[in-house]
Scaffold this motif. Structure first.
Motif, PDB file in Angstrom:
ATOM      1  N   VAL A   1      -2.842  -2.846 -10.202  1.00 19.60           N
ATOM      2  CA  VAL A   1      -3.336  -2.795  -8.820  1.00 19.60           C
ATOM      3  C   VAL A   1      -2.214  -2.319  -7.907  1.00 19.60           C
ATOM      4  N   SER A   2      -2.568  -1.524  -6.885  1.00 17.37           N
ATOM      5  CA  SER A   2      -1.586  -1.147  -5.863  1.00 17.37           C
ATOM      6  C   SER A   2      -2.128  -1.499  -4.486  1.00 17.37           C
ATOM      7  N   MET A   3      -1.234  -1.627  -3.540  1.00 15.36           N
ATOM      8  CA  MET A   3      -1.634  -1.955  -2.169  1.00 15.36           C
ATOM      9  C   MET A   3      -2.370  -0.796  -1.491  1.00 15.36           C
TER      10      MET A   3
ATOM     11  N   ASN B   1       9.427   0.485  -7.798  1.00  8.11           N
ATOM     12  CA  ASN B   1       8.930   0.346  -9.181  1.00  8.11           C
ATOM     13  C   ASN B   1       8.926  -1.094  -9.699  1.00  8.11           C
ATOM     14  N   GLN B   2       9.087  -2.042  -8.786  1.00  9.73           N
ATOM     15  CA  GLN B   2       9.057  -3.458  -9.204  1.00  9.73           C
ATOM     16  C   GLN B   2       7.630  -4.001  -9.059  1.00  9.73           C
ATOM     17  N   GLU B   3       7.143  -4.624 -10.143  1.00  9.89           N
ATOM     18  CA  GLU B   3       5.789  -5.162 -10.084  1.00  9.89           C
ATOM     19  C   GLU B   3       5.780  -6.571  -9.501  1.00  9.89           C
ATOM     20  N   ILE B   4       4.632  -6.952  -8.980  1.00 12.99           N
ATOM     21  CA  ILE B   4       4.450  -8.295  -8.420  1.00 12.99           C
ATOM     22  C   ILE B   4       3.430  -9.014  -9.305  1.00 12.99           C
ATOM     23  N   SER B   5       3.755 -10.213  -9.683  1.00 16.67           N
ATOM     24  CA  SER B   5       2.783 -11.041 -10.412  1.00 16.67           C
ATOM     25  C   SER B   5       2.734 -12.383  -9.698  1.00 16.67           C
ATOM     26  N   ASN B   6       1.802 -12.470  -8.751  1.00 20.90           N
ATOM     27  CA  ASN B   6       1.747 -13.622  -7.852  1.00 20.90           C
ATOM     28  C   ASN B   6       0.334 -14.207  -7.858  1.00 20.90           C
TER      29      ASN B   6
ATOM     30  N   ILE C   1       0.860  -5.887  -9.939  1.00 22.27           N
ATOM     31  CA  ILE C   1       0.577  -5.352  -8.598  1.00 22.27           C
ATOM     32  C   ILE C   1       1.787  -4.555  -8.109  1.00 22.27           C
ATOM     33  N   TYR C   2       1.527  -3.374  -7.540  1.00 18.83           N
ATOM     34  CA  TYR C   2       2.586  -2.491  -7.045  1.00 18.83           C
ATOM     35  C   TYR C   2       2.320  -2.141  -5.585  1.00 18.83           C
ATOM     36  N   ILE C   3       3.363  -1.711  -4.914  1.00 16.78           N
ATOM     37  CA  ILE C   3       3.237  -1.355  -3.497  1.00 16.78           C
ATOM     38  C   ILE C   3       2.469  -0.040  -3.347  1.00 16.78           C
TER      39      ILE C   3
END
Length: 872
Positions: A589-591, A616-621, A427-429
């Protein structure tokens, strides 16, 4: 022992069904050795033997094991393919009015020939429904040789065929075609004026390939045959220019007059809603531009249509996006199917929306359309005596299949264990960061020569990825799903070593991706270059290529965003890992994705913003992934409610549709049409006389005068003995009614002498059918308007659905009454004039097509030569 008892006790319904199916499977497997020893002649003769058994009363269920064993053996000999046990299981499930959920690559096409053969034995027809013409033709050609071997006739039903070709296809034991074509044929069959023009016969058994796509994804849009009606084309352009004057209100929570916005958007429902300021602004602008007269308000019956024009103009400019919802090709608006990503050439938006988009794109504006005939897929496929289907993804919609179609969904085990790795979402912003990460993933695969399939939700998104790859000179195939045949070939080769394929999520559905590419194509290409070579050598070379692909990691699936339905995501994933192959998949996915912006709660987005994530930092939550998953479920439920609501209202229309079609078919099949007309005329005259003389002992002189005028004006009948009724009421209402009927019959007998009997019978049928069709079209138009506005009854604390049911019933009964009167009226005019049959039908066409019947009676139309004046 106790553990085994509790296991059996708590088995699911699904497990119990599969247990019963496996008993039948064992019976079929036990027959395989015996059937393999039969000669071709003996094997072929089994079809005659089974048909004789059915003729003598044996059920298909009892024949099933032998029939399936026959097909399996025939398939080995003709196609060189033996049915796996799981395919036999799928075939048994399909015969039991169920949906067989079989993963991609499990051989659904080969599975389908089992129930098709069995249900074709009675000779009353099996319809095999596919998503497009290419798949219908491919499956027909592939299976025809098998059916020919077994003595089963098969046909292909395509959109470009004439009536005789279609009739031949439908008379076959098995008919292949698309969902649209079968539905359109049903609607057209109920519009014909001659029984010989009908193509369909009894709707016996239908087996639907990719059933979730047809009965779920496409079920929101009714199938409609339309006609053209004239509209003010310049008005669309003028109002489109005014659309830019209206200000969007970004927050729809507050609608008070102190907010500056004129309208707000409901993205979930794709609707435009005006604020109080907006309504005032519309009226002001329309008055300034002289669309409105000062004496009439915007909401008067004459001007309310203008409100629809401005609503459509704003929808066209704010909600419908070029290269997402539609494309412009050859100066035409072509709709992009939201589920398949394919171009729908035959579809247009209704109620002036299509014309509003044409005005927006500044291209030629076509005439508006009106409904001639319509049906939903739900109500068409529920007409079949027996229904089943197959797909790779149905379990998420199992409740809907059961509720609406009474179909159970059974998951069939895979032939080999699935070895695909499904990685967690990244997931990205921003959208930009997400695209960058996708490109890096593709580049990583290129280094290993691993084939990649990139699935997008729209043409626009696929072109964005393609442009980024072009900048890096990375060779790839882009598939926008415009041509079914071409897309199947590209998808077929997406498993080649180092192949990069960009595609909309649903493109090429129905075609397997073989690692190393298609063996048939590899063999064909190799033989072109090397004339002398054996198939074993070619197979070894192809196997070598396949092993290279497997060593690279198999097919890697990249989803550029989450689709609104989990099924579509599962279908994309299912492209990889067929028949135990290794593979992998990952979604990005992006916000800024539409699904996230619309359905993910604001608190989740706020939480992500507070995490202080770097560029460029991904989120894996897990929490965020769960929120996305829940938003998909919400949207699925919302879409289900839309389909359910559509069906609720269409069920009401469907009751009327079935009654109407039943009566229409009675007229079409009638051998004594005169008896029908006489019965109708008696009913009409009886109702007419009673309406003028409700009470026995009242002064009826005025009523008699009015009736005399009515009989002359509406039925062209001169009742000379009407004074007998006036003086002392010498005759009763029934006698009076009978006297009118005798005059009607006398005129008929006179006319009959001068016209050929067969021609006269044909003319009477056409006359009644044309009147029926004309009033049915008007009725559909009125029902559509009623449906669009019935929700307003809710403000008066009335149930809109019940109100719609009541109002539509009254309208239907009124329509039937009008039809009967019109039939008698026009028949009377024909009997009492010297017109030929053909010329009279010509006059009727002019009278109704020009909508004269809204202004004048047919009597005035004929006597004043109105048709000559208006036609010049």
């Amino acid at each position: 022992m106790l553990i085994h008892f509790f296991k059996n006790l708590f088995k699911s319904k699904h497990e119990k069904i599969l247990e019963k199916v496996r008993i039948i499977l064992n019976l079929i497997n036990d027959m395989e050795i015996k059937f393999s020893k039969l000669s071709d002649k003996h094997l072929k003769n089994h079809t005659k033997k089974y048909r004789n058994k059915i003729f003598n009363g044996m059920s298909l269920k009892n024949i099933l094991p032998e029939a399936y064993a026959t097909v399996r053996e025939a398939s080995k000999r003709v196609l060189g393919m033996r049915h796996f046990d799981v395919q036999i299981i799928g075939g048994i499930i399909l015969n039991d009015r169920c949906i067989a959920e079989m993963k991609t690559g499990e051989g659904k096409t080969l599975t389908s020939v089992l129930p098709i053969y069995l249900n074709a034995l009675p000779g009353i027809g099996v319809h095999v429904i596919t998503m497009n013409d290419y798949l219908a033709k491919r499956d027909y050609e592939q299976n025809k040789q098998l059916f020919d071997f077994l003595g089963i006739s098969s046909g292909l039903n395509l959109s470009n065929m004439n009536v005789s070709m279609k009739k031949a296809a439908y008379l076959s034991d098995v008919t292949y075609g698309t969902n649209n074509e079968f539905c359109f044929d049903y609607l057209r069959d109920n519009m014909v004026l001659c029984i010989n023009d009908k193509v369909q016969r009894t709707l016996n058994y239908a087996i639907i390939d990719e059933i979730d796509s047809i009965l779920i994804d496409e079920a929101r849009t009714p199938l409609t045959i339309s006609g053209c009606m004239k509209s003010d084309k310049n008005l669309y352009k003028k109002i489109n220019d005014l659309a830019s004057m209206f200000i969007l209100q970004k927050k729809s929570l507050h609608k008070s007059s102190d907010i500056k916005g004129d309208f707000y958007i409901d993205k979930k429902r794709k609707q435009i809603h005006f604020t109080d300021i907006g309504f005032k602004k519309i009226e002001k602008i329309f008055l300034e531009n002289r669309f409105l007269n000062n004496n009439f308000s915007l909401y008067s019956s004459k001007n309310i249509i203008l409100f629809q024009y401005i609503t459509n103009a704003l929808k066209a400019n704010k909600l419908f996006i070029k290269n997402v919802d539609y494309i412009v090709k050859n100066n035409k608006i072509l709709i992009v199917d939201e589920h398949t990503g394919r171009i729908s050439k035959s579809r247009i938006w209704s109620d002036g929306l299509h014309q509003a988009i044409e005005a927006k794109e500044n291209i030629k504006i076509h005439n508006n359309s009106y409904t001639l005939s319509s049906i939903t897929f739900q109500n068409y496929f529920r007409l079949y005596h027996k229904l089943s289907g197959m797909t790779g993804t149905a379990s998420t919609e199992s409740e809907e299949f059961k509720t609406i179609y009474n179909l159970n969904t059974i998951s069939v085990p895979t032939n080999k264990k699935i070895c695909r790795k499904d990685f967690t979402d990244l997931i990205y912003i921003t959208e930009k960061e997400k695209i960058r990460s996708i490109i890096l993933d593709i580049k990583s695969c290129i280094k290993k020569k691993q084939p990649v399939l990139v699935g997008t939700v729209s043409i626009e998104k696929s072109e964005i990825i393609s442009n980024e790859l072009n900048k890096l000179n990375i060779k790839h195939n882009i598939l926008n799903a415009k041509f079914h045949k071409k897309e199947a070939k590209i998808i077929e080769n997406a498993g080649m070593l180092g192949a990069i394929t960009i595609s909309t999520n649903m493109a090429g559905r129905g075609t397997d991706i073989m690692l190393g590419g298609s063996f048939k194509k590899f063999c064909k290409n190799y033989k072109k270059k090397n004339k002398f070579c054996d198939n074993k050598k070619i197979f070894k070379m192809w196997k070598k290529n396949r092993n290279f692909v497997l060593s690279s990691g198999g097919l890697h699936i990249i989803g550029t965003e989450r689709h609104e339905s989990r099924r579509i995501d599962d279908q994309l994933r299912g492209r990889s890992g067929r028949q135990g192959d290794i593979g992998s998949s990952r979604f990005y996915v992006s916000m800024e994705d539409p699904l996230i912006k619309t359905f993910v709660p604001n608190k989740v987005i706020y939480m992500i913003q507070r995490l202080g994530i770097k560029k460029n930092q991904e989120i894996s939550n897990i929490f965020i992934s769960k929120a996305i998953h829940n938003s998909q479920k919400k949207l699925e439920n919302y879409n289900y409610e839309i389909r359910a609501k559509l069906l609720e209202y269409d069920d009401i229309i469907n009751e009327q549709r079935l009654i109407f079609y039943e009566n229409r078919n009675k007229i079409l099949n009638s051998k004594n049409i005169f008896k029908t007309i006489f019965n109708i005329s008696k009913e009409v005259f009886k109702s007419l006389v009673n309406s003028y003389f409700l009470k026995k002992n009242q002064n009826n002189i005025k009523s008699l005068d009015a009736l005399k005028i009515h009989l002359k004006k509406s039925f062209n009948l001169d009742y000379c003995n009407i004074n007998n009724y006036i003086e002392n009421h010498l005759i009763t209402n029934n006698q009076f009614n009978n006297n009118i009927f005798k005059i009607f019959k006398k005129n008929y007998c006179k006319k009959k002498k001068y016209v050929d009997k067969n021609e006269f019978n044909k003319f009477q049928k056409i006359l009644i059918l044309k009147i029926l069709d004309i009033f049915w079209i008007e009725h559909l138009y009125d029902l559509e308007h009623l449906k669009n506005n019935i929700h307003l009854r809710g403000y008066a604390e009335r149930n809109p659905k019940q109100e719609y049911k009541k109002e539509s019933f009254l309208m239907f009964m009124g329509m039937i009454s009008f039809v009967k009167c019109e039939v008698v009226s026009l028949t009377s005019f024909f009997y009492s004039n010297k017109y030929s049959c053909n010329f009279f039908i010509y006059l009727i066409d002019i009278f109704y097509n020009k909508k004269f019947f809204l202004e004048i009676s047919f009597f005035e139309f004929i006597n004043n030569n109105f048709f000559l004046k208006k036609n010049n």
